[in-house]
Design an enzyme around this catalytic site. Structure first.
Site, PDB file in Angstrom:
ATOM      1  N   TYR A 194      -2.028  -1.371  11.028  1.00 33.97           N
ATOM      2  CA  TYR A 194      -2.312  -1.842   9.667  1.00 33.97           C
ATOM      3  C   TYR A 194      -1.146  -1.513   8.743  1.00 33.97           C
ATOM      4  O   TYR A 194      -0.621  -2.372   8.019  1.00 33.97           O
ATOM      5  CB  TYR A 194      -3.609  -1.193   9.141  1.00 33.97           C
ATOM      6  CG  TYR A 194      -3.708  -1.202   7.643  1.00 33.97           C
ATOM      7  CD1 TYR A 194      -4.085  -2.369   6.967  1.00 33.97           C
ATOM      8  CD2 TYR A 194      -3.387  -0.071   6.881  1.00 33.97           C
ATOM      9  CE1 TYR A 194      -4.134  -2.387   5.586  1.00 33.97           C
ATOM     10  CE2 TYR A 194      -3.440  -0.089   5.509  1.00 33.97           C
ATOM     11  CZ  TYR A 194      -3.818  -1.239   4.855  1.00 33.97           C
ATOM     12  OH  TYR A 194      -3.857  -1.264   3.489  1.00 33.97           O
ATOM     13  N   SER A 240       0.830  -1.205   0.000  1.00 33.97           N
ATOM     14  CA  SER A 240       0.000   0.000   0.000  1.00 33.97           C
ATOM     15  C   SER A 240       0.859   1.247   0.000  1.00 33.97           C
ATOM     16  O   SER A 240       1.959   1.264   0.581  1.00 33.97           O
ATOM     17  CB  SER A 240      -0.868  -0.022   1.256  1.00 33.97           C
ATOM     18  OG  SER A 240      -1.456   1.237   1.475  1.00 33.97           O
ATOM     19  N   LYS A 286       1.922  -3.896   6.615  1.00 34.33           N
ATOM     20  CA  LYS A 286       2.333  -3.815   5.199  1.00 34.33           C
ATOM     21  C   LYS A 286       3.853  -3.667   5.099  1.00 34.33           C
ATOM     22  O   LYS A 286       4.505  -4.300   4.278  1.00 34.33           O
ATOM     23  CB  LYS A 286       1.629  -2.653   4.484  1.00 34.33           C
ATOM     24  CG  LYS A 286       0.127  -2.831   4.329  1.00 34.33           C
ATOM     25  CD  LYS A 286      -0.224  -4.001   3.424  1.00 34.33           C
ATOM     26  CE  LYS A 286      -1.718  -4.231   3.305  1.00 34.33           C
ATOM     27  NZ  LYS A 286      -2.064  -5.530   2.677  1.00 34.33           N
TER      28      LYS A 286
HETATM   29  C1  UD1 Z   1      -6.762   4.889   3.704  1.00 33.80           C
HETATM   30  C2  UD1 Z   1      -5.793   4.496   4.766  1.00 33.80           C
HETATM   31  C3  UD1 Z   1      -4.652   3.756   4.114  1.00 33.80           C
HETATM   32  C4  UD1 Z   1      -5.178   2.557   3.376  1.00 33.80           C
HETATM   33  C5  UD1 Z   1      -6.219   2.986   2.357  1.00 33.80           C
HETATM   34  C6  UD1 Z   1      -6.877   1.762   1.767  1.00 33.80           C
HETATM   35  C7  UD1 Z   1      -6.005   6.166   6.557  1.00 33.80           C
HETATM   36  C8  UD1 Z   1      -5.363   7.314   7.245  1.00 33.80           C
HETATM   37  N1  UD1 Z   1      -5.342   5.669   5.500  1.00 33.80           N
HETATM   38  O1  UD1 Z   1      -6.113   5.798   2.811  1.00 33.80           O
HETATM   39  O2  UD1 Z   1      -3.749   3.345   5.097  1.00 33.80           O
HETATM   40  O3  UD1 Z   1      -4.141   1.885   2.709  1.00 33.80           O
HETATM   41  O4  UD1 Z   1      -7.234   3.763   3.000  1.00 33.80           O
HETATM   42  O5  UD1 Z   1      -7.730   2.143   0.742  1.00 33.80           O
HETATM   43  O6  UD1 Z   1      -7.079   5.730   6.921  1.00 33.80           O
HETATM   44  N2  UD1 Z   1     -12.214  11.454   3.307  1.00 33.80           N
HETATM   45  C9  UD1 Z   1     -13.225  12.348   3.625  1.00 33.80           C
HETATM   46  N3  UD1 Z   1     -14.394  11.858   4.125  1.00 33.80           N
HETATM   47  C10 UD1 Z   1     -14.610  10.525   4.343  1.00 33.80           C
HETATM   48  C11 UD1 Z   1     -13.572   9.618   4.020  1.00 33.80           C
HETATM   49  C12 UD1 Z   1     -12.395  10.127   3.521  1.00 33.80           C
HETATM   50  O7  UD1 Z   1     -13.076  13.546   3.452  1.00 33.80           O
HETATM   51  O8  UD1 Z   1     -15.697  10.150   4.816  1.00 33.80           O
HETATM   52  C13 UD1 Z   1     -10.968  11.959   2.723  1.00 33.80           C
HETATM   53  C14 UD1 Z   1      -9.728  11.663   3.539  1.00 33.80           C
HETATM   54  O9  UD1 Z   1      -9.487  12.704   4.433  1.00 33.80           O
HETATM   55  C15 UD1 Z   1      -8.677  11.554   2.452  1.00 33.80           C
HETATM   56  C16 UD1 Z   1      -9.431  11.028   1.226  1.00 33.80           C
HETATM   57  O10 UD1 Z   1     -10.791  11.289   1.482  1.00 33.80           O
HETATM   58  O11 UD1 Z   1      -8.188  12.818   2.138  1.00 33.80           O
HETATM   59  C17 UD1 Z   1      -9.247   9.557   0.997  1.00 33.80           C
HETATM   60  O12 UD1 Z   1      -9.545   8.852   2.193  1.00 33.80           O
HETATM   61  P1  UD1 Z   1      -9.612   7.269   2.239  1.00 33.80           P
HETATM   62  O13 UD1 Z   1     -10.488   6.763   1.168  1.00 33.80           O
HETATM   63  O14 UD1 Z   1      -9.940   6.872   3.647  1.00 33.80           O
HETATM   64  O15 UD1 Z   1      -8.125   6.817   1.865  1.00 33.80           O
HETATM   65  P2  UD1 Z   1      -6.727   7.211   2.546  1.00 33.80           P
HETATM   66  O16 UD1 Z   1      -6.904   7.918   3.829  1.00 33.80           O
HETATM   67  O17 UD1 Z   1      -5.891   7.861   1.499  1.00 33.80           O
END
Ligand code: UD1
Length: 342
Positions: free
Chosen positions: A152, A127, A156
């Site tokens: 997690y 990841s 990895k």
């Molecule tokens: C997350 C995990 C990462 C994992 C990946 C798997 C965290 C900090 N990181 O990545 O370790 O490998 O998922 O797919 O959890 N966001 C919102 N609202 C929401 C959900 C997300 O604004 O309800 C934003 C987050 O702040 C981020 C982006 O969307 O900026 C992507 O979030 P997400 O899909 O959870 O992925 P990551 O955080 O990049």
């Protein structure tokens, strides 16, 4: 000529099921094992419907070494793709042992069986989380890994190290780690896709569930980052493109073309997309208004991360192809399919 067979652990899961389809379409046979702890038998049905043929599926927990040994005794294959793992970052903070136990024991069992049975090729699901908050962007495979911020993420990193060490130590073993950026979307048939249990942690499932009326309002975690629109930047990779990267990596391994015994590839698009941009594209292509509000930053989020994909482009001959718009259409089609809305 006999087809090459690939063992897929966690093949009923989101990325595993799409990869099973891509491998069979590319001329491989697959054997899927999964304990269905975070996936459904229906995913295998979806794979079979897309392919118009049965695939070998066994209900096996990769943490159960004896059961895994049986799989190696029953099936001849040179390559395993190891997807089986827990993946919820927040849960891993609350229950670290559950993550170390499951993710590392299952992986070590796989490596041990590969070694015992003289099977050469392991492809590991890593990841972009291993990069943490990188100093330079986009990240290349040479960009130093940062200390993991969750158990997690640590599993990895540790699994990458285990694979590296074992490839160095065991003459017959070869490894590739694919570092996925943010996988989204679903198969164009809408017969397989992501199936989060409970409240989704990831952005896209939350978006589609909000669009479906299951969630009232999407929370955007922070709009005061040092990015063009203040929201975080990520590299969203279509899951079908991601599946094809596995096919390219398997081909490299089975053709004996690896330059090193252990190789790492970023799998992304190379294009940063902000949270607000993703929301507005989703709204535009699906003709939906998404209720959302800006809330506080989510602890642990990095402001921006996206991939330099040159290595995968050049060495694997692989490139992300599907447009973000098509991917976002497919994500919504899948959500409607599972909610019986279409
Ligand atoms: C997350 C995990 C990462 C994992 C990946 C798997 C965290 C900090 N990181 O990545 O370790 O490998 O998922 O797919 O959890 N966001 C919102 N609202 C929401 C959900 C997300 O604004 O309800 C934003 C987050 O702040 C981020 C982006 O969307 O900026 C992507 O979030 P997400 O899909 O959870 O992925 P990551 O955080 O990049």
């Amino acid at each position: 000529m006999n087809k090459e067979t690939v063992l897929i652990s966690g093949g009923a899961g989101y990325i595993g099921s799409h990869t099973a389809v891509a491998l069979v379409e590319a001329g491989f046979d697959v054997v899927i094992i999964d304990n269905l702890s975070n996936s459904e038998r229906g995913a295998i049905d979806g794979v079979e419907r897309i392919l118009g043929q049965k695939v070998a599926f066994e209900l096996v927990d990769t943490c159960d070494k004896d059961a895994l040994r049986g799989v190696f005794e029953r099936h001849q294959f040179n390559t395993v793709i190891h997807f089986a793992a827990y993946k919820a970052v927040g849960e891993s903070m609350d229950e670290p042992l559950k993550y170390y136990q499951n993710n590392l024991v299952s992986f070590m069992n796989i490596v041990e069986m590969m070694h015992d049975f003289n099977r050469p090729n392991i492809l590991f699901s890593s990841s972009a989380t291993v990069y943490g908050e990188a100093d330079t962007l986009p990240v290349t495979e040479q960009t130093p890994r940062q200390p993991a911020t969750s158990p997690y993420g640590n599993t990895k990193q540790i699994a990458e190290d285990i694979l590296h060490d074992c490839c160095r130590a065991y003459a017959g073993l070869y490894g590739i780690a694919l570092r996925y950026f943010n996988p989204i979307g679903a198969h164009p048939s809408a017969l397989i896709g992501e199936l989060p249990r409970g409240v989704p942690n990831n952005l896209l499932p939350f978006v589609t569930q909000t669009a479906a009326g299951i969630r009232e309002c999407l929370s955007v975690f922070g709009d005061d980052y040092d990015t063009p629109d203040g929201t975080c930047l990520r590299d969203y990779i279509d899951v079908v493109d991601l599946a094809k990267a596995h096919v390219a990596a398997v081909r490299r391994m089975t053709a004996g073309k690896m330059a090193e015994k252990y190789e790492i590839f970023n799998v992304g698009t190379g294009r940063p997309v902000s949270v607000l941009e993703l929301i507005s594209r989703f709204e535009a292509v699906n003709d939906i208004k998404l209720p959302y509000k800006i809330v506080a930053r989510r602890p642990g989020d990095v402001p921006a991360v996206w991939a330099d994909t040159s290595l995968a482009n050049e060495v694997l001959g692989w490139k992300a192809e599907r447009s973000l718009d098509d991917t976002l259409r497919s994500a919504w089609a899948w959500e409607k399919h599972i909610r019986h809305m279409s």
